[in-house]
Design a protein around this motif. Sequence first.
Motif, mmCIF file in Angstrom:
data_model
loop_
_atom_site.group_PDB
_atom_site.id
_atom_site.type_symbol
_atom_site.label_atom_id
_atom_site.label_comp_id
_atom_site.label_asym_id
_atom_site.label_seq_id
_atom_site.Cartn_x
_atom_site.Cartn_y
_atom_site.Cartn_z
ATOM 1 N N GLY A 13 0.801 -1.222 0.000
ATOM 2 C CA GLY A 13 0.000 0.000 0.000
ATOM 3 C C GLY A 13 0.821 1.252 0.000
ATOM 4 O O GLY A 13 2.057 1.223 -0.050
ATOM 5 N N ILE A 14 0.106 2.344 0.083
ATOM 6 C CA ILE A 14 0.759 3.650 0.070
ATOM 7 C C ILE A 14 0.102 4.527 1.128
ATOM 8 O O ILE A 14 -1.119 4.456 1.332
ATOM 9 C CB ILE A 14 0.651 4.299 -1.330
ATOM 10 N N GLU A 15 0.927 5.314 1.803
ATOM 11 C CA GLU A 15 0.372 6.275 2.754
ATOM 12 C C GLU A 15 0.114 7.572 1.986
ATOM 13 O O GLU A 15 0.977 8.048 1.248
ATOM 14 C CB GLU A 15 1.338 6.501 3.909
ATOM 15 N N LEU A 16 -1.070 8.136 2.186
ATOM 16 C CA LEU A 16 -1.489 9.274 1.362
ATOM 17 C C LEU A 16 -1.093 10.603 2.003
ATOM 18 O O LEU A 16 -1.123 10.737 3.233
ATOM 19 C CB LEU A 16 -3.016 9.239 1.170
ATOM 20 N N PRO A 17 -0.785 11.576 1.181
ATOM 21 C CA PRO A 17 -0.458 12.902 1.726
ATOM 22 C C PRO A 17 -1.724 13.592 2.233
ATOM 23 O O PRO A 17 -2.798 13.418 1.648
ATOM 24 C CB PRO A 17 0.119 13.644 0.518
ATOM 25 N N VAL A 18 -1.604 14.370 3.305
ATOM 26 C CA VAL A 18 -2.782 15.026 3.880
ATOM 27 C C VAL A 18 -2.558 16.524 4.073
ATOM 28 O O VAL A 18 -3.157 17.135 4.952
ATOM 29 C CB VAL A 18 -3.192 14.382 5.229
ATOM 30 N N VAL A 41 -4.635 1.778 0.775
ATOM 31 C CA VAL A 41 -4.176 3.153 0.983
ATOM 32 C C VAL A 41 -4.377 3.478 2.461
ATOM 33 O O VAL A 41 -5.349 3.047 3.074
ATOM 34 C CB VAL A 41 -4.920 4.166 0.081
ATOM 35 N N VAL A 42 -3.421 4.225 3.005
ATOM 36 C CA VAL A 42 -3.430 4.495 4.443
ATOM 37 C C VAL A 42 -3.410 5.998 4.650
ATOM 38 O O VAL A 42 -2.698 6.718 3.944
ATOM 39 C CB VAL A 42 -2.174 3.874 5.110
ATOM 40 N N VAL A 43 -4.215 6.450 5.603
ATOM 41 C CA VAL A 43 -4.143 7.855 5.989
ATOM 42 C C VAL A 43 -3.693 7.899 7.445
ATOM 43 O O VAL A 43 -4.284 7.235 8.300
ATOM 44 C CB VAL A 43 -5.510 8.555 5.829
ATOM 45 N N ALA A 44 -2.622 8.652 7.676
ATOM 46 C CA ALA A 44 -2.087 8.718 9.034
ATOM 47 C C ALA A 44 -2.640 9.928 9.760
ATOM 48 O O ALA A 44 -2.828 10.988 9.181
ATOM 49 C CB ALA A 44 -0.566 8.781 8.989
ATOM 50 N N ASP A 45 -2.886 9.727 11.052
ATOM 51 C CA ASP A 45 -3.344 10.818 11.905
ATOM 52 C C ASP A 45 -2.220 11.102 12.898
ATOM 53 O O ASP A 45 -1.149 10.510 12.815
ATOM 54 C CB ASP A 45 -4.617 10.362 12.633
ATOM 55 N N GLY A 46 -2.476 11.952 13.793
ATOM 56 C CA GLY A 46 -1.569 12.081 14.916
ATOM 57 C C GLY A 46 -0.494 13.122 14.726
ATOM 58 O O GLY A 46 0.280 13.371 15.629
ATOM 59 N N THR A 47 -0.438 13.739 13.554
ATOM 60 C CA THR A 47 0.506 14.844 13.446
ATOM 61 C C THR A 47 -0.183 16.063 14.039
ATOM 62 O O THR A 47 -1.393 16.235 13.856
ATOM 63 C CB THR A 47 0.847 15.143 11.975
ATOM 64 N N ASP A 49 0.429 18.916 13.126
ATOM 65 C CA ASP A 49 0.704 19.940 12.123
ATOM 66 C C ASP A 49 -0.611 20.633 11.745
ATOM 67 O O ASP A 49 -1.538 20.008 11.236
ATOM 68 C CB ASP A 49 1.321 19.205 10.923
ATOM 69 N N GLY A 50 -0.679 21.927 12.015
ATOM 70 C CA GLY A 50 -1.909 22.657 11.739
ATOM 71 C C GLY A 50 -2.276 22.677 10.279
ATOM 72 O O GLY A 50 -3.428 22.921 9.917
ATOM 73 N N GLY A 51 -1.330 22.367 9.400
ATOM 74 C CA GLY A 51 -1.625 22.385 7.968
ATOM 75 C C GLY A 51 -2.090 21.045 7.437
ATOM 76 O O GLY A 51 -2.265 20.893 6.224
ATOM 77 N N ALA A 52 -2.296 20.078 8.344
ATOM 78 C CA ALA A 52 -2.702 18.747 7.876
ATOM 79 C C ALA A 52 -4.220 18.636 7.875
ATOM 80 O O ALA A 52 -4.903 19.145 8.768
ATOM 81 C CB ALA A 52 -2.105 17.679 8.775
ATOM 82 N N LEU A 53 -4.753 17.953 6.874
ATOM 83 C CA LEU A 53 -6.196 17.719 6.819
ATOM 84 C C LEU A 53 -6.571 16.640 7.828
ATOM 85 O O LEU A 53 -5.722 15.818 8.212
ATOM 86 C CB LEU A 53 -6.588 17.259 5.414
ATOM 87 N N ASP A 54 -7.829 16.606 8.215
ATOM 88 C CA ASP A 54 -8.291 15.592 9.155
ATOM 89 C C ASP A 54 -8.287 14.213 8.472
ATOM 90 O O ASP A 54 -8.866 14.035 7.387
ATOM 91 C CB ASP A 54 -9.712 15.949 9.607
ATOM 92 N N ALA A 55 -7.654 13.254 9.113
ATOM 93 C CA ALA A 55 -7.431 11.945 8.498
ATOM 94 C C ALA A 55 -8.759 11.261 8.132
ATOM 95 O O ALA A 55 -8.912 10.698 7.042
ATOM 96 C CB ALA A 55 -6.651 11.053 9.459
ATOM 97 N N TRP A 56 -9.712 11.321 9.045
ATOM 98 C CA TRP A 56 -10.956 10.598 8.801
ATOM 99 C C TRP A 56 -11.723 11.197 7.617
ATOM 100 O O TRP A 56 -12.309 10.484 6.798
ATOM 101 C CB TRP A 56 -11.820 10.581 10.074
#
Length: 762
Positions: A13-18, A41-47, A49-56
């Motif tokens: 798989g691949i981890e997706l950019p957020v 495809v994987v979406v990571a949470d837990g950063t 980083d205020g510029g990251a989209l919400d994983a869910w």
Amino acid sequence: MSGADLGHPLQLGIELPVSAADPGAAVRLARRAEELGLDLVVVADGTDDGGALDAWTVLGAVAGATGRVDLATRGLRLDGRPPAVLARAVASLDHLAGGRVTPGLAAGTGGADADDALDALAEGVDVLRGMWAAAEPGPLVHEGRHHRVPGAQRGPAPAHELALWLGATPGSADDGARTLAARVADGWWLPTAGGAEGAQGARARLDAVRREQAALDAALTAAGRDAREVRRGLVLDGASLALDPRAVDATAAPSAPVVDHLAALVLDAGVGTLVLAGADEAALVAFARVGAAVRDRVAAARAARGTRVGTVRSAAVRAARVPGIDYDGIPAALTRTAVEPGDAGYAAVRSTYMRGGRPGLVLRPGDTAEVVEALAYARAQDVPLAIRSGGHGISGRSTNDGGIVLDLSRMSAIEVLDVATRRIRVQPGARWGEVAAALHPYGWALSSGDYGGVGVGGLATAGGIGFLAREHGLTLDHLRAAEVVLADGSVVRASDDENADLFWGVRGAGANLGIVTSFEFEVDEVGDVGFAQLVLDASDTEQFLVDYGATVESAPRDTTAFLIMGPPRGGIVAAQIMAMVDSDDPQTIIERLNPFARIAPLLQQQVQVVPYPAVVSVPQRHTSEGEPVTRSGMAEHLTPELAADAARLVRSGATPFFQIRAAGGAVHDVPADATAYAHRSANFSIVAMGSSRRRIDALWDAMAHHFHGAYLSFETDPRPERLADVFPGPTLERLRELKRRYDPEDVFRHNYSVAEPPAVVP
Ligand SMILES: Cc1cc2nc3c(=O)[nH]c(=O)nc-3n(C[C@H](O)[C@H](O)[C@H](O)COP(=O)(O)OP(=O)(O)OC[C@H]3O[C@@H](n4cnc5c(N)ncnc54)[C@H](O)[C@@H]3O)c2cc1C
């Protein structure tokens, strides 16, 4: 140090950019990953980083843009996401995405609060699983230190048996997370593997992963679990992998050291899921090419070593298995949606509308090819086999005890084939309420029954006596072709032109001959209709029944009425008439209903002009326990003699539900030998439901001479004589000949087998 291949099916798989700077990137790369044949495809949470989209939220968008790849999260945190709310979100997305979701959670914060954060995660897992246990009685109550759920309505259950993954959060106590995962998780995200490039970096990574694996294995052993119960996922950084995408062009062979290294992670370090992070499209293409070589390498090594490939279920699930079923041999395509007794989803699928059951395995194929696989697998087991579409069979033969259920509810598509000829194609798992709703916008309807929850598969293969019966005939009279999976696994089309003999048999005795995987119907033009519910005082029951019969028979064909009666209450026998008039003209509706309203004193009345779907809307699912008790009889007229016996039956109190359906009109227009449903001269289908088999049988047997046969769909009497009632002489003979040809081993034997002699159950 762990060095074992755990035999988990390899997932790439691949981890997706957020990043909020390029919000479309995740969907773009996910689509490309799907095209390139990746699994996940994987979406990571837990950063933070205020510029990251919400994983869910990102995962929801990706789900809508893809159709095959699995959708996972990594490190999803429960701080800020109440687990009862997240449970609904996960289950909902799993449904919307067709069972592709794998949630991966992590503790919220690290540092001094690590233990607390882990406690909160452990509680959160309990809440999630409690919410997903939709068939458990009562609301979910959880009074924890971190999460409080005072009483939440459970559900929905996810679309498939969800695997819940955990992972360590950077900075948190890995030991604690690992110990928790060893207790409760189905998958574990290993700490992210970066590191140096080249052979040295690869060796260091392999060693680090093995150490991690050994620690998890030890924790699993301490928790009394098999190491193979928990899948292991590793996220790899493309740069450190020395996976230089720009060097891997379309023709060059993938770099051998990378293939060696990734294969070693699977074969020598027990990783089953390899995910590339931080990739752009070029890196993704390179990874897919390398991945294909890794798959070949792993498959060859496993074949040479004789490694058993699959996921080992938990000890509790294994303990609940029944003898005679090779659970490890379930075809790969069916494992994801299969449900076994230890699964959380089992309570929702074990029983049917009318009957409790405890099957050893429920297989839920999603297409015809999977039905063929499921049937071949089921035939190889030494247990009973039940076929289920909507699960509303009155005899309840679509469940069993200790056997296999082949559940077609996922095959529920409804499509219009040709507007000009009003041709539609419907899969067996659709429900009649859904069919009505899908046809209404075209101004069409298909005669089905009186209950929107009933499934297409069981009803359309047996008859279909509904509110349009007198005007438009039975459901099966509208069948123009069917796709049937035969006992030997061949898939055939049956129509007037192809396999015409099978087509004859499918229309009335379909359950004996194969599994119908798609139906093509010609439907009728039906607009809004008049629907009436009248309650009359039928205390002079005998006379009431005679007059009611005459009224039904003399009504124009646009009017079909069903009558329900129960035991006297307060000295009164109440008769409920449900009648549908295929007209939206109030004057016509009143004209048609007046004769019914005049049969006896009218206690209540309700008449509405409604769209046909309102008459057969889809209700909430419901299941029963115990054995259903019903008897069925087909009658030409409600004679005074039949009415006298029926009145005695009603007054006896043995049947809380006595029903007479109009089954004449257009049903008579079809010759009795044109289909395997042969009761063409009957004007009435009569059914009595009870709780005591002995009592109902005694009363019904005494009035059996009034009937000319029985309707398969409403009969539950297991005595062999009933077969001749359901399929009269010439029909039964012809069916037996078909049975010898299409199902010589009587595979489909559990719902009034016509085989002579029937095969021994199972
Ligand atoms: C509340 C209620 C109302 C009803 N109203 C009506 C009515 O108005 N008119 C009427 O005619 N009937 C009515 N019925 C009876 C109904 O027709 C039958 O119970 C029918 O079998 C239900 O279909 P199903 O797919 O929901 O059942 P299931 O329980 O899934 O299947 C019943 C049986 O049909 C066979 N079968 C199922 N799917 C297939 C398939 N794809 N291929 C081959 N065989 C298959 C199997 O032998 C199975 O045991 C009603 C039943 C209930 C419970």
